[in-house]
Enzyme design. Structure first.
Site, PDB file in Angstrom:
ATOM      1  N   GLU A   1      -4.983   2.385  -4.007  1.00 15.08           N
ATOM      2  CA  GLU A   1      -3.408   2.383  -3.769  1.00 15.08           C
ATOM      3  C   GLU A   1      -2.824   1.264  -3.376  1.00 15.08           C
ATOM      4  OE1 GLU A   1      -4.716   4.294   0.018  1.00 15.08           O
ATOM      5  OE2 GLU A   1      -5.462   4.104  -1.776  1.00 15.08           O
TER       6      GLU A   1
ATOM      7  N   HIS B   1      -6.174  14.242  -8.852  1.00 15.94           N
ATOM      8  CA  HIS B   1      -6.417  12.774  -9.125  1.00 15.94           C
ATOM      9  C   HIS B   1      -5.348  12.531 -10.262  1.00 15.94           C
ATOM     10  CE1 HIS B   1      -9.637  11.997  -6.622  1.00 15.94           C
ATOM     11  NE2 HIS B   1     -10.062  13.080  -7.073  1.00 15.94           N
TER      12      HIS B   1
ATOM     13  N   ASN C   1      -3.602  13.081  -3.839  1.00 12.76           N
ATOM     14  CA  ASN C   1      -4.717  13.469  -4.524  1.00 12.76           C
ATOM     15  C   ASN C   1      -5.302  14.840  -4.093  1.00 12.76           C
ATOM     16  OD1 ASN C   1      -5.014  11.259  -6.184  1.00 12.76           O
ATOM     17  ND2 ASN C   1      -6.155   9.772  -4.580  1.00 12.76           N
TER      18      ASN C   1
ATOM     19  N   ASP D   1       0.839  -1.129   0.064  1.00 15.33           N
ATOM     20  CA  ASP D   1      -0.012  -0.050   0.020  1.00 15.33           C
ATOM     21  C   ASP D   1       0.779   1.233  -0.023  1.00 15.33           C
ATOM     22  OD1 ASP D   1      -3.090   0.796   0.463  1.00 15.33           O
ATOM     23  OD2 ASP D   1      -1.803   2.104   1.668  1.00 15.33           O
TER      24      ASP D   1
END
EC number: 2.7.7.65
Length: 570
Positions: free
Chosen positions: A479, A449, A444, A436
């Site tokens: 993610e 984005h 973001n 992760d």
């Protein structure tokens, strides 16, 4: 009503047209024409094949009949000698010479070896061993009440064996071996210890031992070939043996040795006019005895697999044929020999023959006709090719994440589950890494984005270039990534994870025209070797749990075991 019916018909035709478009119509027509042309050609091929098989059987049958008649002549002679000896055993002649021979036997039976001979010009000598030699084994015995009759019958057999000699015979030696310690043979034995050794050799041969009433209850002719290599000074031979019985008592064995060289000469003479094919004679254990190949030519022998296939076919019938690689082997059991005669026809011989010429012409016609159809089918092939390209593109999109170009969650789980099952059956290591990206949400929020997509694509590229060729990786959430390491132990998985972590942490990403960003990743590792569990979902869940703990422990780190967690808590 008619208007409604017309609309229904139009709808039905449209559906049919959509299902069977022009491409399908052309393909269907091509397949129908191709099918009928192939069926017609195949019918001709089958007729040609049946004719070829019949031709092979006819060639084999003619040679087999000639060989069988010759063997029958020898077997009839052996049975004639047995019947003559049986009559002499039941009703012995009251000749003084025979009675004198019985008296001489009683005088000499205790000697280590002895010999009885009535007339050198008309009969064969009788050789024997002592009572002590006979008493050594239960197979031999001189306790028969008809011992004198057997002795005189054997001497009478000497007359018959000498008279029955013929140049047309294949036999090398004809002999009678008695359980009472004597024998008679058409081959002379030098007087001396050779008598004992020769008698011992006779009674220890399979053709003598296997003629006991228990081992041969049918009391018929049996054939034997030695499984041991022949000595250099003795020619290879096969032996036919026949027991002599009277009143349920086994007296001895009449046997006939046939040199394999004689069978080879006879086989070559019988097949002399047959310029195609090679004949091979095998015994009942499918051991090659001889063949018709010229001396300067190597025989087409069968390997172990081919012999096994042939043995299964021979068990089903007395004659037949079998395709073995580039050879066609037709076989037939002989009536008067416990073996099988083969005719081996090679592919080269078949092509050079009449059937080969017809087959080549038939094949060329079919190839030309098929080529014409294929040319007309070229346009449709191009259309189908484009359809395959489109199908592959759609399939790729269904299995991959378009942003990262890694497997999506569904594809990853399906492939990983299959791999886990295979490695569980092979009992090989299997590991999973759950990854992760740290603080991805803030990327973001701060840069938008598009910057987040650039970060995901950048991280996926680093993951793909770091893992091994047979590893698989996929994006399983925003993610979050999952990496499957088939064949990797936990220690190896930890090394790979560390390389990925360092590469992600060391690389800066250009998120805007003037802004670079350095990201990090946290990872959890699980391995099947820990609990012996190869269930991928369980492994992924365990790795995800450890990933969560790695984030709690400060991020940009790897958690590979529950023990690490406990240690960090303390």
């Amino acid at each position: 009503m008619p208007h409604e019916t017309l609309l229904d018909n139009q709808g039905w035709f449209k559906k049919l047209a959509r299902r069977f478009g022009p491409g399908h119509v052309v393909n269907t027509c091509f397949l129908i024409v191709m099918l009928f042309s192939t069926l017609l050609t195949w019918r001709e091929v089958m007729i040609l094949k049946d004719a070829y098989v019949a031709s092979q059987r006819n060639h084999l049958g003619s040679v087999a009949n000639v060989l069988d008649r010759q063997l029958q002549f020898n077997m009839d002679r052996l049975i004639f000698l047995r019947n003559g000896m049986h009559e002499a055993l039941v009703a012995p002649l009251a000749f003084s010479a025979l009675q004198s021979a019985v008296t001489q036997f009683e005088q000499r039976r205790v000697r280590h070896f002895w010999q009885l001979e009535l007339d050198k010009r008309r009969t064969l000598p009788l050789y024997g061993v002592s009572d002590q030699f006979v008493a050594r084994t239960t197979l031999l015995s001189r306790e028969s009440r008809d011992l004198a009759n057997e002795l005189t019958a054997t001497l009478e057999l000497g007359y018959l064996a000498r008279l029955a000699r013929s140049s047309a015979m294949l036999t090398l030696e004809t002999m009678y071996v008695s359980r009472s310690g004597f024998y008679l043979s058409t081959l002379p034995t030098a007087y001396g210890s050779d008598i004992v050794s020769r008698y011992y050799q006779y009674v220890t041969q399979p053709w003598f031992i296997e003629q006991s009433q228990r081992r041969n209850p049918q009391r018929g002719v049996r054939w034997f070939t030695s499984a041991q290599p022949y000595v250099t000074d003795e020619q290879k031979k096969v032996t036919a043996s026949l027991p002599l019985d009277h009143d349920n008592y086994w007296y001895g064995v009449l046997a006939m040795d046939i040199p394999v060289a004689s069978l080879q000469r006879f086989l070559r003479d019988a097949a002399e006019k047959d310029i195609e094919g090679e004949y091979q004679l095998y015994d009942n254990h499918l051991r090659l005895l001889t063949d018709s190949a010229p001396e300067q030519q190597t025989a087409n022998t069968l390997n172990d697999r081919e012999r096994a296939l042939l043995a299964r076919e021979i068990e089903k019938d007395t004659l037949g044929g079998l395709r073995l690689g580039t050879h066609y082997v037709s076989w037939e059991r002989l009536d008067h020999f416990d073996g099988v005669l083969l005719r081996v026809h090679t592919l080269r011989e078949g092509i050079q023959g009449n059937f080969g010429s017809i087959s080549i012409a038939l094949t060329l016609l079919w190839v030309l006709f098929t080529a014409m159809l294929l040319i007309s089918w070229g346009v449709i092939r191009h259309i189908v090719k484009n359809m395959f390209v489109l199908q592959n593109s759609l399939q790729w999109q269904a299995w991959h994440d378009p942003l990262t170009r890694l497997y999506n969650r569904g594809a990853l789980f399906e492939k990983a589950s299959r791999l886990a099952k295979r490695y569980r059956e092979a009992r090989q290591p299997f590991s999973v890494i759950q990854l992760d990206l740290d603080y991805f949400k803030s990327v973001n929020d701060r840069f938008g984005h598009q910057a987040g997509d650039r970060v995901l694509s950048h991280a996926a590229g680093l993951i793909g270039s770091t893992i091994r060729a047979h590893d698989i990786a996929g994006r399983v959430g925003g993610e979050e990534f999952c990496i499957v390491l088939p064949g990797a132990t936990k220690a190896q998985a930890l090394q790979i994870a560390e390389r990925i972590r360092q590469r992600i942490n060391d690389k800066e990403i250009l998120v805007t025209k003037s802004t670079t960003l350095r990201i990090s990743a946290s990872m959890g590792i699980s391995s099947a070797e820990e609990y012996g569990d190869y269930d991928f979902e369980q492994l992924q869940s365990l790795a995800d749990k450890r990933l969560y703990y790695a984030k709690q422990s400060g991020r940009n780190r790897i958690c590979a075991s529950d023990a690490t967690q406990e240690r960090e808590k303390k």
